[in-house]
Design an enzyme around this catalytic site. Structure first.
Site, PDB file in Angstrom:
ATOM      1  N   HIS A 483      -0.955  -4.846   1.028  1.00 12.63           N
ATOM      2  CA  HIS A 483      -0.784  -3.604   0.257  1.00 12.63           C
ATOM      3  C   HIS A 483       0.277  -2.732   0.925  1.00 12.63           C
ATOM      4  CE1 HIS A 483      -4.169  -3.289  -2.794  1.00 12.63           C
ATOM      5  NE2 HIS A 483      -4.053  -4.554  -2.467  1.00 12.63           N
ATOM      6  N   GLU A 484       1.022  -2.029   0.109  1.00 15.41           N
ATOM      7  CA  GLU A 484       2.158  -1.202   0.544  1.00 15.41           C
ATOM      8  C   GLU A 484       3.209  -1.967   1.338  1.00 15.41           C
ATOM      9  OE1 GLU A 484      -1.033  -0.033   1.827  1.00 15.41           O
ATOM     10  OE2 GLU A 484      -1.484   0.925  -0.079  1.00 15.41           O
ATOM     11  N   GLU A 502       0.431  -5.777  -3.193  1.00 14.48           N
ATOM     12  CA  GLU A 502       0.314  -4.642  -4.105  1.00 14.48           C
ATOM     13  C   GLU A 502       1.751  -4.259  -4.472  1.00 14.48           C
ATOM     14  OE1 GLU A 502      -2.175  -0.529  -4.286  1.00 14.48           O
ATOM     15  OE2 GLU A 502      -0.847  -0.817  -2.590  1.00 14.48           O
ATOM     16  N   GLU A 508      -5.726   1.617  -9.037  1.00 15.57           N
ATOM     17  CA  GLU A 508      -6.400   2.662  -8.254  1.00 15.57           C
ATOM     18  C   GLU A 508      -5.883   4.066  -8.588  1.00 15.57           C
ATOM     19  OE1 GLU A 508      -5.351   1.158  -4.385  1.00 15.57           O
ATOM     20  OE2 GLU A 508      -3.664   2.528  -4.196  1.00 15.57           O
TER      21      GLU A 508
HETATM   22  C1  NOJ Z   1      -4.286   1.894  -0.373  1.00 13.84           C
HETATM   23  C2  NOJ Z   1      -4.614   0.556  -0.934  1.00 13.84           C
HETATM   24  O1  NOJ Z   1      -3.833   0.247  -2.044  1.00 13.84           O
HETATM   25  C3  NOJ Z   1      -6.068   0.549  -1.295  1.00 13.84           C
HETATM   26  O2  NOJ Z   1      -6.398  -0.663  -1.927  1.00 13.84           O
HETATM   27  C4  NOJ Z   1      -6.886   0.759  -0.065  1.00 13.84           C
HETATM   28  O3  NOJ Z   1      -8.233   0.860  -0.440  1.00 13.84           O
HETATM   29  C5  NOJ Z   1      -6.477   2.032   0.673  1.00 13.84           C
HETATM   30  N1  NOJ Z   1      -5.070   2.090   0.818  1.00 13.84           N
HETATM   31  C6  NOJ Z   1      -7.111   2.120   2.041  1.00 13.84           C
HETATM   32  O4  NOJ Z   1      -6.621   1.091   2.862  1.00 13.84           O
END
Ligand code: NOJ
Ligand code: CA
Length: 714
Positions: A483-484, A502, A508
């Protein structure tokens, strides 16, 4: 599973060149590339689709630090051409076999004044063009620093563009659709995005999806981003020329190079059918074959998680205690006063494991299991997490014993809070901890400003970091979901343990921000997903956040039926059933689709698509005769027309159709759905109504004798 190369031909020929220009045609001859040197020796290319210009003569080159540039003064030394045709099998994917068929032209350039050489390798496929710069080992060029890359894409008109602002740290924006001349990054609202900031009003990110007034679809991107910064695009809004703009390093230099070294591929995918853009495998073909020898540990799968409950209001937390300003080293975690809402408690995890086991979901992600969440965001501090110390209420041994007894795996979570130095320092121990405790997959995260301070998420240093992690995980037989990170560029061909990323605005955002407009999921496959699968986290059934907190205005901007369709339209080998088990338990009839839908495919047919408006796709589940269809629309209601001509012509199938109820609407009535079953065959055509912001999900299985008697034909 072994990657197989099924068929391959290679024809090579080379010409020593005295001319200043050369032409290359695609295998089907529909695409044409022209290369030439201007009178001052500047390299230039143009690109044509069915005889019509897509890219007008465009410059190529580099500005280097403390060295003469690579812009002009070139001569063509030699041109090599070859034809390549190979069919290969991905470890997982949208289709079982991929044909890699192109004509290649390698232009070897010499800059006489500096005694240096530069090569440009063009690959022309039937669906697009890829080219990259190559710097051989040579006497007058070993170490060099790129200050800017000047690859241009001179467009023929002011096309419609689906864009997000140029930004060195994030791609978590919603898309804006305007003419190129109207792009203005300053008008885009970045609130809700952790670390963000556009770097120029007229800069956008790649992949950039465009449509011309004549109905031509053009996608500009890159493939195989390795040891180099990500490419964004600056728009000359008068001349309509795009120029590459590389994400800088902490010291301003864009890329640190040492010969021999190549840049990533610059890519232009083009077609007069939007569905062809989605079906293109060019980005994957431009990546290197799988580097992992034993790939048996790589298992496409679905998962649930202690996750959405931390994103919705008033439910659970990542942190165990309320202790802002905590220090990792000096804290006695056992002495802290636990919060009742801490999510990753042993008993909560067991409840999720039970739900997974009961529904054939292989894995459970648990976030907030490890110490440090009390103070993890916003302080740009180095020591936040150690990745090995569980909170006192997370009994790692007992959880794994329990999960193993039910045949369920726990997915590790490594939120680095963008303190990447800290993560790299602790990675070996973190992996050891995973192996001791039976974790087979990890979700990483990079929320915040990067440490080493001054580096960006999409710069060369971080690009290398993400790959280092993927390689290290592969060595340890661990699957990865990042992610990120920088957005993917097809590297999952090379590292198929890197199942998903991601790197875009996920579901989200709907829980705690203005959210994702209903058109969002009709654009992502044309942009972000061109480089690889996304962990979008579909499957939200409880659509409105007012359910958790009266008066809360946030909501998912789709109907429930569209959430089901996303499992098919948003291709990923890793799919979360993101909502809470109790929300599924209230609607097990609809949850049946999530249980049934596959995550790995033998075949894919894009039936109809228009970026920003709609997508309908059918996929055949790997090693079965089952098909699944997903159809989604933007904020407008629509009639999806789905001919089932992809089915086995000799068979009848049961189509189970999960669709929006008559009065459904993403805003007013998002959770109204209906489920119908019909007999269909390859001649059947379904006209399926999609509500505003709606969708439909269909499973197709061969009909039994009883079903042939009981069910009606469509
Ligand atoms: C952002 C992420 O996209 C998400 O999936 C995650 O729960 C939070 N950061 C915390 O790590
Ligand atoms: Ca639209």
């Amino acid at each position: 599973m072994k990657k197989k190369i099924l068929l391959s031909t290679l024809i090579i020929f080379s010409i020593v060149c005295t001319l200043n220009a050369a032409t290359l045609l695609s295998p089907n001859k529909n695409l044409k590339l022209e290369f030439q040197l201007t009178p001052s020796g500047e390299p230039e290319y143009s690109f044509f689709y069915r005889e019509k210009a897509v890219i007008l003569p465009s410059k190529m080159g580099f500005e280097l630090k403390n060295m003469p540039s690579f812009v002009n003064g070139f001569q063509i030394h030699k041109i090599d051409t070859l034809t390549f045709d190979q069919t290969w099998e991905p470890i997982w994917g949208e289709v079982r076999q991929i044909r890699n068929h192109y004509n290649e032209m390698l232009v070897c350039l010499e800059q006489k004044s500096t005694q240096r050489t530069m090569k440009i390798r063009f690959r022309l496929f039937d669906d697009g063009l890829g080219f990259r710069y190559e710097f051989d080992k040579q006497q007058n060029l070993s170490y060099f620093q790129i200050m800017e890359e000047f690859t241009q894409f001179a467009l023929t008109a002011d096309h419609k563009a689906f864009w997000i602002p140029g930004d060195y740290d994030t791609n978590e924006y919603y898309y804006t659709t305007t003419k190129l001349s109207e792009v203005d990054a300053s008008k885009v609202d970045g609130s809700g995005i952790g670390t963000h900031g556009y770097f120029a009003k007229n800069a956008v990110q790649s992949p950039l999806m465009m449509k011309t007034d004549n109905g031509l679809y053009i996608n500009i991107f890159e493939a195989a981003l390795i040891d180099y910064p990500a490419m964004q695009l600056l728009i000359d809004q008068k001349k309509l020329v795009l120029t590459s703009s590389l994400v800088p390093s902490a010291v301003g230099v864009k890329a640190f190079m040492q010969t021999p070294q190549n840049t990533p591929w610059r890519t232009i995918i083009v077609s007069d059918k939007a569905t062809d853009i989605l079906a293109s495998k060019m980005i994957l073909n431009l990546n290197e074959p799988c580097k992992i020898k034993d790939t048996d540990f790589i298992k496409p799968q679905k998962f649930i998680g202690i996750w959405w409950a931390m994103h919705v209001p008033n439910k659970w937390s990542w942190n165990y205690a309320h202790e802002p300003n905590i220090k990792l080293k000096d804290t006695d975690w056992n002495a802290l006063k636990p919060l009742p809402q801490h999510g990753a408690k042993t008993e909560n995890v067991k409840r999720y494991v039970d739900f997974a086991a009961a529904n054939g979901i292989p894995s459970v992600l648990v976030e907030g299991w490890n110490v440090g969440w009390e103070d993890w965001m916003g302080n740009w501090k180095e020591e936040v997490f150690d990745f090995v110390t569980p909170y006192p209420d997370f009994d790692v041994k007992e959880i794994h014993r329990y999960a193993a007894s039910k045949g369920v795996k726990i997915i590790m979570h490594h939120e680095t809070s963008a303190s990447v130095t800290n993560y790299e320092r602790r990675l070996d121990k973190a992996i050891e901890f995973m192996k001791e405790n039976g974790y087979e997959a990890v979700k990483t995260g990079y929320v915040g400003r990067i440490i080493p301070r001054g580096e960006y998420h999409d710069g060369q240093w971080m690009v290398n970091h993400y790959i280092r992690v993927a390689e290290k995980m592969a060595e340890n037989k661990i699957m990865l979901d990042a992610h990120e990170p920088v957005r993917p560029t097809g590297l999952h061909r090379t590292y198929p343990n890197w199942l998903a990323c991601e790197a875009a605005r996920g579901n989200e955002f709907n829980a705690w921000s203005a959210g994702n407009p209903p058109e969002h999921e009709t654009i992502l496959p044309f942009t972000r997903l061109m480089g690889g699968p996304m962990d979008y986290t579909p499957g939200i059934f409880e659509i409105k956040m007012s359910y958790y907190q009266p008066g809360n205005p946030c909501q998912v901007h789709t109907t429930l039926a569209k959430q089901l369709a996303l499992y098919v339209t948003m291709y990923s080998p890793l799919q979360m059933a993101a909502d809470l088990p109790e929300n599924y338990e209230k609607r097990m009839d609809a949850f049946q689709f999530i249980k049934d839908v596959a995550v790995d495919w033998d075949d894919t047919k894009y039936i109809e698509a228009e970026p920003g408006d709609y997508i309908t796709v059918a996929r055949k589940a790997k090693n079965t005769d089952d098909w699944f269809v997903g159809a989604i629309t933007d904020e407008n209601a629509r009639m999806a027309v789905i001919p089932f001509n992809f089915l086995d012509a000799k068979q009848w199938y049961v189509a189970t159709i999960y669709s929006d109820a008559e009065n459904a609407d993403w805003k007013e009535n998002p959770m109204a759905y209906k489920i119908q079953k019909f007999l269909v065959n390859s001649k059947s055509i379904l006209k399926q109504k999609l509500a505003p912001g709606g969708g439909a999900a269909i499973s197709l299985k061969k009909a039994t004798k009883e079903e042939m008697k009981e069910l009606k034909k469509l």
